[in-house]
Design a protein around this motif. Sequence first.
Motif, mmCIF file in Angstrom:
data_model
loop_
_atom_site.group_PDB
_atom_site.id
_atom_site.type_symbol
_atom_site.label_atom_id
_atom_site.label_comp_id
_atom_site.label_asym_id
_atom_site.label_seq_id
_atom_site.Cartn_x
_atom_site.Cartn_y
_atom_site.Cartn_z
ATOM 1 N N THR A 71 -6.997 23.767 6.458
ATOM 2 C CA THR A 71 -6.979 22.881 5.296
ATOM 3 C C THR A 71 -5.544 22.697 4.813
ATOM 4 O O THR A 71 -4.624 23.362 5.272
ATOM 5 N N ALA A 127 -9.855 14.824 -0.014
ATOM 6 C CA ALA A 127 -8.712 15.240 -0.829
ATOM 7 C C ALA A 127 -9.129 15.816 -2.177
ATOM 8 O O ALA A 127 -8.369 16.547 -2.811
ATOM 9 N N SER A 128 -10.334 15.501 -2.623
ATOM 10 C CA SER A 128 -10.808 15.961 -3.930
ATOM 11 C C SER A 128 -12.131 16.696 -3.744
ATOM 12 O O SER A 128 -13.107 16.128 -3.253
ATOM 13 N N CYS A 164 -10.160 20.345 7.009
ATOM 14 C CA CYS A 164 -10.018 19.384 5.906
ATOM 15 C C CYS A 164 -8.547 19.353 5.488
ATOM 16 O O CYS A 164 -8.154 19.918 4.460
ATOM 17 N N THR A 169 -13.546 11.008 1.049
ATOM 18 C CA THR A 169 -12.336 11.386 0.312
ATOM 19 C C THR A 169 -12.614 12.279 -0.896
ATOM 20 O O THR A 169 -11.730 12.988 -1.360
ATOM 21 N N LYS A 170 -13.848 12.235 -1.401
ATOM 22 C CA LYS A 170 -14.148 12.998 -2.614
ATOM 23 C C LYS A 170 -15.547 13.589 -2.520
ATOM 24 O O LYS A 170 -16.486 12.932 -2.064
ATOM 25 N N ALA A 183 -10.107 13.428 5.596
ATOM 26 C CA ALA A 183 -9.606 12.661 4.448
ATOM 27 C C ALA A 183 -10.042 13.245 3.114
ATOM 28 O O ALA A 183 -9.646 12.741 2.054
ATOM 29 N N ALA A 202 -6.516 17.206 4.304
ATOM 30 C CA ALA A 202 -6.048 16.522 3.089
ATOM 31 C C ALA A 202 -6.372 17.301 1.819
ATOM 32 O O ALA A 202 -5.909 16.947 0.735
ATOM 33 N N LEU A 203 -7.136 18.374 1.968
ATOM 34 C CA LEU A 203 -7.554 19.154 0.793
ATOM 35 C C LEU A 203 -6.450 20.129 0.398
ATOM 36 O O LEU A 203 -6.214 21.129 1.062
ATOM 37 N N VAL A 204 -5.759 19.823 -0.701
ATOM 38 C CA VAL A 204 -4.618 20.638 -1.114
ATOM 39 C C VAL A 204 -4.941 21.572 -2.280
ATOM 40 O O VAL A 204 -4.199 22.520 -2.541
#
Length: 222
Positions: free
Chosen positions: A72, A31-32, A50, A8-9, A29, A52-54
């Motif tokens: 992404t 995201a960060s 990716c 996630t990170k 997943a 979840a990467l916004v």
Amino acid sequence: FKGCTALTKATVPTGVEIIGESTFEGCTALASLTLPSSVKTVGDKAFKGCSALVETSLSAIENIGTEAFAGTGLTSAKISATTLGEKSFRDCTELTAITLGSATTIPAEMFAGCTSITTVTIPKSIETIGTSAFDGCSKLATLTLGTGVTTLGDRCSKLADLSLGSGVTTVGDRAFADCGLTALALPDNVTTLGDGAFSNNPNIATLQFGAGLTAISDNAFA
């Protein structure tokens, strides 16, 4: 880390200059993401998929590989890189805003399938827009080309408002086919229209040809 779907990170340490090919591909997943200013190159498919990467900073990156950020969840992209790979942001369906820096080419399918983009302004540094660069951008309503653009590839977009820059000389095959254009004014610098360049634009009500036009290919307005 390819395929690490629970990740996630990620914080890339200072000093790293290259993110290699497929490093984080398929990390759905993630995201960060923190990228230090030392990162200058992002390899092919490095962050592909990716979803979840916004958000992440791209301002220090000089080289972006093929499909590097394809698929992404990025919502905006401020791109300073001078070397851009094909399909590098393809299918980023949440991407609404893009800013291009000093690159000279928008390669093939770079933003294809980015269905949330509504407006694009091409800076004067861009000379070539590749094949299908904006294909499938179904919400792209306004495209403004900078004075440096001389070549348009085929099937750029589906749009209603088009402003051709003073540098454009050739409009490629089916470059603006199947659009919602209502009016079209070709500047004097345009010399050639490719096959089906503006085909299937049933809403065009006014058409103005520039003085420099020398070749209109088959089905240009069919």
